[in-house]
Design an enzyme around this catalytic site. Structure first.
Site, short mmCIF file in Angstrom:
data_model
loop_
_atom_site.label_atom_id
_atom_site.label_comp_id
_atom_site.label_asym_id
_atom_site.label_seq_id
_atom_site.Cartn_x
_atom_site.Cartn_y
_atom_site.Cartn_z
N CYS A 195 0.83 -1.20 0.00
CA CYS A 195 0.00 0.00 0.00
C CYS A 195 0.87 1.25 0.00
O CYS A 195 0.64 2.18 -0.77
CB CYS A 195 -0.92 -0.02 1.22
SG CYS A 195 -2.13 1.34 1.23
N CYS A 206 7.61 3.92 5.90
CA CYS A 206 6.75 3.74 4.73
C CYS A 206 7.54 3.26 3.52
O CYS A 206 6.96 2.74 2.57
CB CYS A 206 6.06 5.06 4.39
SG CYS A 206 7.18 6.38 3.92
#
Length: 263
Positions: free
Chosen positions: A129, A236
Site C-alpha cells: 500500500c 513507509c
C-alpha cells in the site's frame, strides 16, 4: 581552423558522497537557520524542494525553510488515505508561512485501479500500500530534483539513529536539518515562533500518517509506535529499504484465501 568543442551531456549524479561529507564538516555545529540561509543564498543545491508530511512536527522545519526562502517548493504526498485534519493543517501552514510553490502529488490512478481497487490493501499488505500510495508518487515528484529536504529526526525511532545532516540518496543530496533535534528543541521552537499544532496531536497522535494505519501513542511509547501498530513495519519506504515493494511492487497478488483485512 580551430576544432569545435564537443558537447558533453553530464549524466552523472548531481552529488556524490564526498559532497555530503564536505557539507557535514562545513556545517558541524552551525545552527540550522544559518545553515539553510547560507545554502539557499549560494544557490549551490541546484533544483531543490522540501518534502513534508504535514505531521505533528512538520511546522518547525517548514518555518525554518520559509524564514530562509519562501520560494522553495513544498511537496506533499496525498495518499488519498490522509486524515481530513492533516489536509486542513497543510493549508493552514502553507498560508501562515507564506510559501509560494506548494505541490501535491497523488497515487497513479491506474495503479490504484489494478492493485488497490477496493482501497483496502493497507489491511493485508501495508508495504504494498505504501509503495503504491506514497513511495511511487514521491519518486515521481522528485524526478528532476538535485536535492531534497527531509524532516527526519533521530529521536523519533531507533531506526533513525545517527542521522547525518547531509547524505546521498540515488545521486541526490538529501538534507536532514533536524536530525539531531530533540522533542524539547521542537517544542521550544513551536512556542518561540507561535506555530500552530496539528489538530490530532492533543488526542495522542504523536506521529500522523495515513488514517487507517495511525493510532494514538500511550505514555512512554516510542513516538512512532502508533504507525502500523501490530505490523513488523516502522517506515513507509521513503526513507528506508524495508518496503520490499518500493521499486517494482514485486510479489503482487490478490488477498490470500481465507485472509481478511485487519481493521
Amino acid at each position: 581552423m580551430a576544432s569545435r568543442a564537443r558537447d558533453i551531456i553530464d549524466t552523472g549524479p548531481s552529488f556524490v558522497q564526498a559532497d555530503a561529507d564536505a557539507l557535514n564538516a562545513r556545517f558541524a555545529g552551525v545552527d540550522v537557520q544559518t545553515m539553510l540561509a547560507q545554502l539557499f543564498a549560494e544557490g549551490s543545491l541546484g533544483r531543490l524542494a522540501v518534502v513534508s508530511s504535514f505531521g505533528t512536527e512538520s511546522a518547525v522545519l517548514l518555518d525554518l525553510v520559509a524564514k530562509a526562502d519562501r520560494t522553495v517548493p513544498v511537496i506533499f504526498v496525498d495518499t488519498e488515505k490522509m486524515f481530513p485534519e492533516t489536509l486542513d493543517y497543510r493549508d493552514t501552514l502553507i498560508a501562515r508561512l507564506g510559501f509560494t510553490d506548494s505541490r501535491v502529488v497523488r497515487p497513479d490512478p491506474a495503479a490504484l485501479q489494478t492493485k488497490d481497487e477496493a482501497g483496502l490493501r493497507w489491511g493485508w499488505d501495508p508495504d504494498g500500500c505504501c509503495a503504491i500510495r506514497k513511495v511511487e508518487p514521491l519518486a515521481r515528484a522528485k524526478n528532476g530534483l538535485d536535492a531534497w529536504i527531509s524532516g527526519r529526526k533521530a529521536f523519533q525511532s531507533s531506526t533513525r539513529q545517527n542521522l547525518p545532516r547531509f547524505e546521498i540518496e540515488d545521486g541526490r543530496l538529501k538534507i536532514n536539518p533536524l536530525g539531531d533535534w530533540t522533542k524539547a528543541d521542537l517544542d521550544a521552537w513551536f512556542a518561540a515562533n507561535d506555530l500552530p499544532r496539528h489538530p490530532l496531536e492533543g488526542q495522542g497522535y504523536l506521529s500522523v500518517g495515513c488514517e487507517p494505519c495511525t493510532s494514538p501513542v500511550a505514555d512512554g511509547e516510542d513516538p512512532r509506535a502508533g504507525r502500523w501498530r501490530g505490523w513488523n513495519k516502522t517506515e513507509c519506504g521513503i526513507h528506508s529499504s524495508n518496503n520490499p515493494a518500493a521499486t517494482g511492487l514485486e510479489g503482487e497478488g490478490d488477498l490470500p484465501p481465507g485472509y481478511e483485512p485487519a481493521f
